[in-house]
Design an enzyme around this catalytic site. Structure first.
Site, PDB file in Angstrom:
ATOM      1  N   TYR A 143       0.853  -1.193   0.000  1.00  0.00           N
ATOM      2  CA  TYR A 143       0.000   0.000   0.000  1.00  0.00           C
ATOM      3  C   TYR A 143       0.884   1.236   0.000  1.00  0.00           C
ATOM      4  O   TYR A 143       1.854   1.315   0.755  1.00  0.00           O
ATOM      5  CB  TYR A 143      -0.894   0.003   1.245  1.00  0.00           C
ATOM      6  CG  TYR A 143      -1.826   1.192   1.335  1.00  0.00           C
ATOM      7  CD1 TYR A 143      -2.815   1.405   0.374  1.00  0.00           C
ATOM      8  CD2 TYR A 143      -1.735   2.107   2.385  1.00  0.00           C
ATOM      9  CE1 TYR A 143      -3.686   2.495   0.471  1.00  0.00           C
ATOM     10  CE2 TYR A 143      -2.601   3.193   2.485  1.00  0.00           C
ATOM     11  CZ  TYR A 143      -3.579   3.380   1.524  1.00  0.00           C
ATOM     12  OH  TYR A 143      -4.438   4.451   1.612  1.00  0.00           O
ATOM     13  N   ASP A 231       9.094   2.567   0.306  1.00  0.00           N
ATOM     14  CA  ASP A 231       8.019   3.196   1.065  1.00  0.00           C
ATOM     15  C   ASP A 231       8.168   2.730   2.508  1.00  0.00           C
ATOM     16  O   ASP A 231       7.722   1.654   2.874  1.00  0.00           O
ATOM     17  CB  ASP A 231       6.656   2.806   0.492  1.00  0.00           C
ATOM     18  CG  ASP A 231       5.513   3.490   1.237  1.00  0.00           C
ATOM     19  OD1 ASP A 231       5.764   4.018   2.340  1.00  0.00           O
ATOM     20  OD2 ASP A 231       4.379   3.492   0.719  1.00  0.00           O
ATOM     21  N   LYS A 259       3.757   8.152   9.318  1.00  0.00           N
ATOM     22  CA  LYS A 259       3.396   7.499  10.588  1.00  0.00           C
ATOM     23  C   LYS A 259       4.347   7.877  11.740  1.00  0.00           C
ATOM     24  O   LYS A 259       4.262   8.995  12.210  1.00  0.00           O
ATOM     25  CB  LYS A 259       3.256   5.999  10.360  1.00  0.00           C
ATOM     26  CG  LYS A 259       2.109   5.751   9.355  1.00  0.00           C
ATOM     27  CD  LYS A 259       1.544   4.366   9.299  1.00  0.00           C
ATOM     28  CE  LYS A 259       0.253   4.360   8.502  1.00  0.00           C
ATOM     29  NZ  LYS A 259       0.328   3.726   7.189  1.00  0.00           N
TER      30      LYS A 259
HETATM   31  C1  LIG Z   1      -0.154   4.227   5.827  1.00  0.00           C
HETATM   32  C2  LIG Z   1       0.684   4.038   4.631  1.00  0.00           C
HETATM   33  C3  LIG Z   1       0.698   4.964   3.575  1.00  0.00           C
HETATM   34  C4  LIG Z   1      -0.261   6.110   3.516  1.00  0.00           C
HETATM   35  O1  LIG Z   1      -0.079   7.033   4.547  1.00  0.00           O
HETATM   36  P1  LIG Z   1      -1.277   8.023   4.921  1.00  0.00           P
HETATM   37  O2  LIG Z   1      -0.657   8.936   5.932  1.00  0.00           O
HETATM   38  O3  LIG Z   1      -2.379   7.169   5.461  1.00  0.00           O
HETATM   39  O4  LIG Z   1      -1.682   8.730   3.692  1.00  0.00           O
HETATM   40  C5  LIG Z   1       1.603   4.788   2.561  1.00  0.00           C
HETATM   41  N1  LIG Z   1       2.458   3.756   2.559  1.00  0.00           N
HETATM   42  C6  LIG Z   1       2.471   2.846   3.544  1.00  0.00           C
HETATM   43  C7  LIG Z   1       3.462   1.734   3.487  1.00  0.00           C
HETATM   44  C8  LIG Z   1       1.573   2.946   4.605  1.00  0.00           C
HETATM   45  O5  LIG Z   1       1.555   2.011   5.545  1.00  0.00           O
END
Ligand SMILES: *Cc1c(COP(=O)(O)O)cnc(C)c1O
Length: 424
Positions: A143, A231, A259
């Site tokens: 994601y 990511d 995060k």
């Molecule tokens: C949570 C998440 C995102 C998106 O972050 P948001 O602050 O919710 O937009 C992108 N990449 C990874 C791996 C994530 O876990």
């Protein structure tokens, strides 16, 4: 007095599905009334009815110290008093960028944004702008937020051109997004701008990288001049001081952070080598901007958070996660349940079925058991909160201690016994 039921009814009248982010609505666990959080403290949240839950959601990994850590609260409080947003640079942005670059080897410059979605979207744009190519490779089950180009679904177990993973995403928006299976190094053609990957996949349950996978991606990208993007929105500042790139000894060209690094505020970032980052506006031709980017309250909270994340903190987190994972696996075995409990540093996942799970296909098979929902609900009845979605993972925080571990294992043992009765 406010009740969960009352708020849930009101919420559904004025918010789509009653929530501001879909997983919170409990649909992933067969419905029900979500608990509305009145406040959090350390490892716990308290709902509006005063019930206390031991919290493994921790804002899906945004809280690493536990809730309302006094040092973070104080830093944010002081920052708020000085004004909350200016539209001019502030010292906190400089300090935070310095802190990030000092922790993450190879990351020379960062641009701050307000969400992980923005970080990944902007990193992909930068890669496309810098290479003059359009194609982006993503891995099924990873994601990267909800920007159009990265919201692509794929075929089963094969490399496929993306199809929109949501209504409202144009076919053309994902026409250059190639979806491939996780944990297999794909052929990277010379029209590829970027390969973006979660170095430890944590949005399809927990799927650690197979030996050689990340190094293989590095090599494949270098060979054709494609930009490798890690990511690290979940892994960054969580799996260790330098995140996953340091842990696995593989450096990408660009990192996405979010995060943990936001200290519980809407703050994220992306960074990389200087010559790449300097192609962003204002120096370069690739546009990227944000009214609240580098917000001073958020940067103050972020700096306070990072200041507490030293080697000892990471050891403590991993120790708790290790004991939690081993405990859950042992109890499941005792109960006669087929459960996999992958652990990667401080991250813990739960899969049902024979494992090991290596990719999205495996993760999907695990969720087909339908056992995650009764697990989640059973734990919640016992005041232990895990995320209401089978593809989510557990996020122990630094506020979780031995007593919490025992409470968790006691609750799990009861629920596992019940699950075993319904399945055998
Ligand atoms: C949570 C998440 C995102 C998106 O972050 P948001 O602050 O919710 O937009 C992108 N990449 C990874 C791996 C994530 O876990």
């Amino acid at each position: 007095m406010a009740t969960n039921e009352g708020l849930w009814e009101r919420a559904q009248r004025v918010s789509p599905g009653g929530v501001n982010s879909p997983v919170r609505a409990f649909r992933g666990v067969g419905g029900g009334t979500p608990y509305f959080v009145a406040r959090g403290e350390g490892a716990h949240v308290f709902d509006v009815e005063g019930r206390r839950y031991l919290d493994y959601v921790q804002s899906y990994g945004a809280s690493i110290l536990g809730h309302a850590h006094p040092k973070v609260v104080e830093a944010a409080r002081r920052a708020v008093g000085r004004g909350t947003t200016f539209g001019a640079p502030t010292p906190g942005e400089v300090e935070l960028a310095e802190e990030i670059c000092s922790r993450v080897e190879g990351c020379e410059e960062v641009r701050l944004v307000s969400s992980g979605t923005e970080a990944a979207m902007s990193a992909a744009r930068l890669a496309r702008g810098a290479t003059g190519r359009d194609r982006v490779v993503v891995f099924a089950g990873c994601y990267h937020g909800h920007s159009d180009a990265l919201l692509a679904g794929g075929g089963s177990g094969m490399a496929t051109l993306g199809v929109p993973a949501s209504a409202g995403v144009a076919k053309s928006a994902v026409a250059d997004t190639l979806v491939v299976p996780y944990n297999q190094v794909p052929e990277v053609a010379n029209d590829v701008a970027a390969v973006i990957v979660e170095p430890v996949a944590a949005n399809m349950g927990l799927v650690p990288p197979a030996p050689g996978f990340l190094a293989g991606l590095r090599e494949a990208c270098t060979k054709v001049g494609a930009v490798l993007i890690f990511d690290e929105v979940i892994t960054g500042f969580r799996v260790g001081r330098g995140g996953a790139s340091a842990l696995f000894g593989v450096q990408p060209d660009l990192w996405c952070f979010g995060k943990v690094m936001g200290g519980g505020f809407p703050l994220a970032g992306f960074g990389g080598r200087k010559e790449l980052m300097e192609q962003l506006a204002p120096k370069g031709p690739i546009y990227q901007a944000g009214t609240l980017s580098g917000n001073p309250v958020a940067t103050a909270a972020a700096l306070a958070t990072l200041s507490l994340l030293d080697e000892a903190a990471y050891e403590e987190l991993a120790s708790y996660a290790g004991r939690l994972g081993a405990g859950l696996a042992a109890l499941a075995r005792e109960a006669g349940l087929e459960v996999q409990v992958p652990v990667a540093g401080p991250l813990v996942g739960v899969f049902f079925g024979p494992g090991p799970v290596l990719d999205y296909e495996g993760a999907r098979r695990s969720t087909e058991s339908g056992l995650y929902a009764p697990l989640m609900k059973g734990l919640l009845e016992r005041n232990v909160a895990i995320a209401p979605g089978a593809y989510e993972i557990l996020f122990p925080s630094l506020a979780h201690g031995d007593k919490d571990l025992h409470e968790t294992l006691d609750a799990f043992s009861e629920v596992a016994a019940k699950l075993a009765m319904t399945t055998n």
